[in-house]
Design a protein around this motif. Structure first.
Motif, PDB file in Angstrom:
ATOM      1  N   LYS A   5       0.752  -1.288   0.073  1.00  0.00           N
ATOM      2  CA  LYS A   5       0.000  -0.093  -0.012  1.00  0.00           C
ATOM      3  C   LYS A   5       0.775   1.157  -0.043  1.00  0.00           C
ATOM      4  O   LYS A   5       0.345   2.246  -0.140  1.00  0.00           O
ATOM      5  CB  LYS A   5      -1.084  -0.007   1.109  1.00  0.00           C
ATOM      6  CG  LYS A   5      -1.827  -1.113   1.230  1.00  0.00           C
ATOM      7  CD  LYS A   5      -2.845  -1.132   0.007  1.00  0.00           C
ATOM      8  CE  LYS A   5      -4.111  -2.156   0.229  1.00  0.00           C
ATOM      9  NZ  LYS A   5      -4.747  -2.226  -1.173  1.00  0.00           N
ATOM     10  N   ARG A  22      -9.392  11.651  -3.778  1.00  0.00           N
ATOM     11  CA  ARG A  22      -8.566  10.667  -3.471  1.00  0.00           C
ATOM     12  C   ARG A  22      -9.235   9.187  -4.046  1.00  0.00           C
ATOM     13  O   ARG A  22      -8.265   8.395  -4.552  1.00  0.00           O
ATOM     14  CB  ARG A  22      -8.626  10.464  -1.837  1.00  0.00           C
ATOM     15  CG  ARG A  22      -8.254  11.608  -1.116  1.00  0.00           C
ATOM     16  CD  ARG A  22      -7.622  11.420   0.208  1.00  0.00           C
ATOM     17  NE  ARG A  22      -9.162  10.801   1.033  1.00  0.00           N
ATOM     18  CZ  ARG A  22      -9.574  11.605   1.612  1.00  0.00           C
ATOM     19  NH1 ARG A  22      -9.648  12.862   1.801  1.00  0.00           N
ATOM     20  NH2 ARG A  22     -10.719  11.060   2.505  1.00  0.00           N
ATOM     21  N   GLU A  23     -10.563   9.457  -4.278  1.00  0.00           N
ATOM     22  CA  GLU A  23     -11.141   8.124  -4.815  1.00  0.00           C
ATOM     23  C   GLU A  23     -10.596   8.014  -6.219  1.00  0.00           C
ATOM     24  O   GLU A  23     -10.681   7.269  -6.874  1.00  0.00           O
ATOM     25  CB  GLU A  23     -12.593   8.142  -4.564  1.00  0.00           C
ATOM     26  CG  GLU A  23     -12.984   7.034  -5.661  1.00  0.00           C
ATOM     27  CD  GLU A  23     -14.659   6.820  -4.997  1.00  0.00           C
ATOM     28  OE1 GLU A  23     -15.286   6.240  -5.816  1.00  0.00           O
ATOM     29  OE2 GLU A  23     -14.974   6.826  -3.784  1.00  0.00           O
ATOM     30  N   HIS A  26      -7.327   6.755  -6.698  1.00  0.00           N
ATOM     31  CA  HIS A  26      -7.110   5.121  -6.508  1.00  0.00           C
ATOM     32  C   HIS A  26      -7.656   4.578  -7.558  1.00  0.00           C
ATOM     33  O   HIS A  26      -7.099   3.367  -7.809  1.00  0.00           O
ATOM     34  CB  HIS A  26      -8.129   5.008  -5.076  1.00  0.00           C
ATOM     35  CG  HIS A  26      -7.350   5.283  -3.559  1.00  0.00           C
ATOM     36  ND1 HIS A  26      -6.305   4.637  -3.296  1.00  0.00           N
ATOM     37  CD2 HIS A  26      -7.640   6.045  -2.838  1.00  0.00           C
ATOM     38  CE1 HIS A  26      -6.117   4.750  -2.229  1.00  0.00           C
ATOM     39  NE2 HIS A  26      -6.855   5.874  -1.761  1.00  0.00           N
ATOM     40  N   ARG A  27      -8.558   5.243  -8.257  1.00  0.00           N
ATOM     41  CA  ARG A  27      -9.126   4.436  -9.241  1.00  0.00           C
ATOM     42  C   ARG A  27      -8.077   4.054 -10.328  1.00  0.00           C
ATOM     43  O   ARG A  27      -8.102   3.058 -11.322  1.00  0.00           O
ATOM     44  CB  ARG A  27     -10.413   5.097 -10.076  1.00  0.00           C
ATOM     45  CG  ARG A  27     -11.834   5.091  -9.334  1.00  0.00           C
ATOM     46  CD  ARG A  27     -12.700   5.986  -9.923  1.00  0.00           C
ATOM     47  NE  ARG A  27     -13.971   5.815  -9.304  1.00  0.00           N
ATOM     48  CZ  ARG A  27     -15.008   6.298  -9.982  1.00  0.00           C
ATOM     49  NH1 ARG A  27     -15.023   6.987 -11.136  1.00  0.00           N
ATOM     50  NH2 ARG A  27     -16.321   6.481  -9.171  1.00  0.00           N
ATOM     51  N   THR A  31      -2.235   3.479  -4.582  1.00  0.00           N
ATOM     52  CA  THR A  31      -2.318   2.551  -3.624  1.00  0.00           C
ATOM     53  C   THR A  31      -2.780   3.185  -1.987  1.00  0.00           C
ATOM     54  O   THR A  31      -3.128   2.510  -1.256  1.00  0.00           O
ATOM     55  CB  THR A  31      -1.023   1.502  -3.568  1.00  0.00           C
ATOM     56  OG1 THR A  31      -0.084   2.496  -3.003  1.00  0.00           O
ATOM     57  CG2 THR A  31      -1.011   1.100  -4.746  1.00  0.00           C
ATOM     58  N   ASP A  65      -9.034  -1.414   0.372  1.00  0.00           N
ATOM     59  CA  ASP A  65      -8.877  -1.180  -0.899  1.00  0.00           C
ATOM     60  C   ASP A  65      -8.591   0.217  -1.423  1.00  0.00           C
ATOM     61  O   ASP A  65      -7.781   0.547  -2.477  1.00  0.00           O
ATOM     62  CB  ASP A  65      -9.957  -1.414  -1.913  1.00  0.00           C
ATOM     63  CG  ASP A  65     -10.324  -3.044  -1.604  1.00  0.00           C
ATOM     64  OD1 ASP A  65      -9.296  -4.027  -1.354  1.00  0.00           O
ATOM     65  OD2 ASP A  65     -11.275  -3.543  -1.838  1.00  0.00           O
ATOM     66  N   GLN A  66      -8.872   1.219  -0.589  1.00  0.00           N
ATOM     67  CA  GLN A  66      -8.471   2.764  -0.780  1.00  0.00           C
ATOM     68  C   GLN A  66      -8.016   3.467   0.738  1.00  0.00           C
ATOM     69  O   GLN A  66      -8.763   4.171   0.926  1.00  0.00           O
ATOM     70  CB  GLN A  66      -9.983   3.372  -1.162  1.00  0.00           C
ATOM     71  CG  GLN A  66     -10.313   2.845  -2.647  1.00  0.00           C
ATOM     72  CD  GLN A  66     -11.352   3.735  -3.414  1.00  0.00           C
ATOM     73  OE1 GLN A  66     -11.760   4.750  -2.816  1.00  0.00           O
ATOM     74  NE2 GLN A  66     -11.726   3.280  -4.663  1.00  0.00           N
TER      75      GLN A  66
END
Length: 341
Positions: A5, A22-23, A26-27, A31, A65-66
């Protein structure tokens, strides 16, 4: 924090590290992502500020995951601990800012202005208090000490105080110029060669090739990128998105999480996305002016879908974005590069 991560990190950025952004990163291969620098005294004394931070952190459930790191600034161990406890259940780690070069940091004696040797005992006290008090790991992000070779000694002390990883922005502090010359990546390598905790390299990254060169030079456990992701949030995926498409994708995330990002924050992100590829276009100044006058998410969308597309010589419904499934495949493939020891 799982080592993997720490491989591709989105840096803390003032008013730009909102949850929708941030999302988005992440997409596209990030990490880990940091919040912007938060002030613990306001978390304790300003209910509106605390509620704003909590809305950002709780807009969606905490997910492995995020993962998200909360960054705090300050110079008082008790205040930092109390402020961090307000947020520790909503994040995966808490970072101490030892790198902020702004005038406010100089005036209030925090950030990079704690790197002088006379303040090392205070920094050690802060890090020890944080690492012993929180239920999540404590990390530290710092700039180079002066002289630069002293940075290793401070990092060794932070490791002894319980810090879980260290990020080095390998430039010295300058309140007037945030990036004064190239980052000295040899200093990152010194930390990596001598410490046991993971070392994250920050600086000298604008393109995909820069990412690979940085890792080769430093041997770091991961890379942190800030402003380059503002222009291209898909940098970690080695992908350059259509500026209108990525702007609309960001705004769609904002719509999913209302009352998290302000209209001003949304507009600033969109400006960065468009600026990165279109700043030389004859219509760009008109775009900036129109964007500054937008008062809602919907107005920004209309500007992008209609005026900007027409200015680009495209019909409003045209979309140059690559198929999402191909982008997802690219992100998965590229992740293998960073996962290598």
């Amino acid at each position: 924090m799982e080592p993997g991560k720490l491989s591709r990190i989105c840096a803390p950025m003032v008013n730009q590290s909102d949850q929708p952004f941030r999302e988005l990163v992440h997409r596209y291969g990030a990490t880990l992502a940091y919040t912007q620098m938060l002030k613990p005294e306001l978390l304790l004394d300003d209910q509106d500020y605390l509620e704003l931070c909590l809305r950002d952190l709780t807009a969606k459930p905490l997910s492995a995951d995020q993962p998200v790191v909360v960054q705090l600034c300050g110079n008082d161990p008790e205040t930092l601990v109390k402020g961090g406890r307000k947020l520790q259940q909503y994040c995966h780690a808490i970072d101490l800012n030892l790198g902020c070069p702004q005038q406010a940091a100089l005036d209030n004696h925090f950030g990079a202005y704690l790197l002088g040797q006379r303040d090392w005992p205070l920094v050690e006290e802060i890090v020890a208090a944080m690492s012993k008090s929180f239920v999540v790991p404590t990390s530290a992000k710092l700039r180079l000490c002066q002289p630069a070779f002293k940075t290793l000694e401070l990092a060794e002390r932070l490791e002894a105080c319980g810090v879980s990883w260290i990020t080095l922005h390998a430039r010295t502090v300058s309140a007037q110029r945030r990036r004064h010359g190239p980052a000295d990546l040899s200093q990152v390598k010194r930390l990596k060669d001598n410490l046991g905790v993971p070392i994250i390299s920050n600086g000298n990254v604008r393109t995909w090739d820069d990412l690979e060169a940085n890792l080769k030079t430093t041997g770091a456990d991961g890379l942190m990128v800030g402003e380059s992701l503002l222009g291209n949030p898909c940098l970690f995926a080695n992908y350059t998105p259509d500026p209108v498409a990525i702007s609309l994708e960001y705004l769609s995330i904002c719509r999913m999480y209302p009352d998290v990002a302000t209209v001003s924050t949304m507009a600033t992100h969109v400006r960065h996305f468009v600026d990165s590829q279109c700043h030389r276009r004859p219509w760009y100044t008109k775009f900036r002016t129109t964007l500054a006058n937008c008062r809602s998410l919907e107005e920004i969308e209309v500007l992008l879908q209609n005026k900007v597309q027409r200015w680009r010589g495209l019909r409003p419904e045209d979309d140059e974005e690559q198929p999402p499934e191909r982008v997802a495949e690219a992100v998965e493939e590229i992740g293998d590069i960073f996962a290598q020891p």
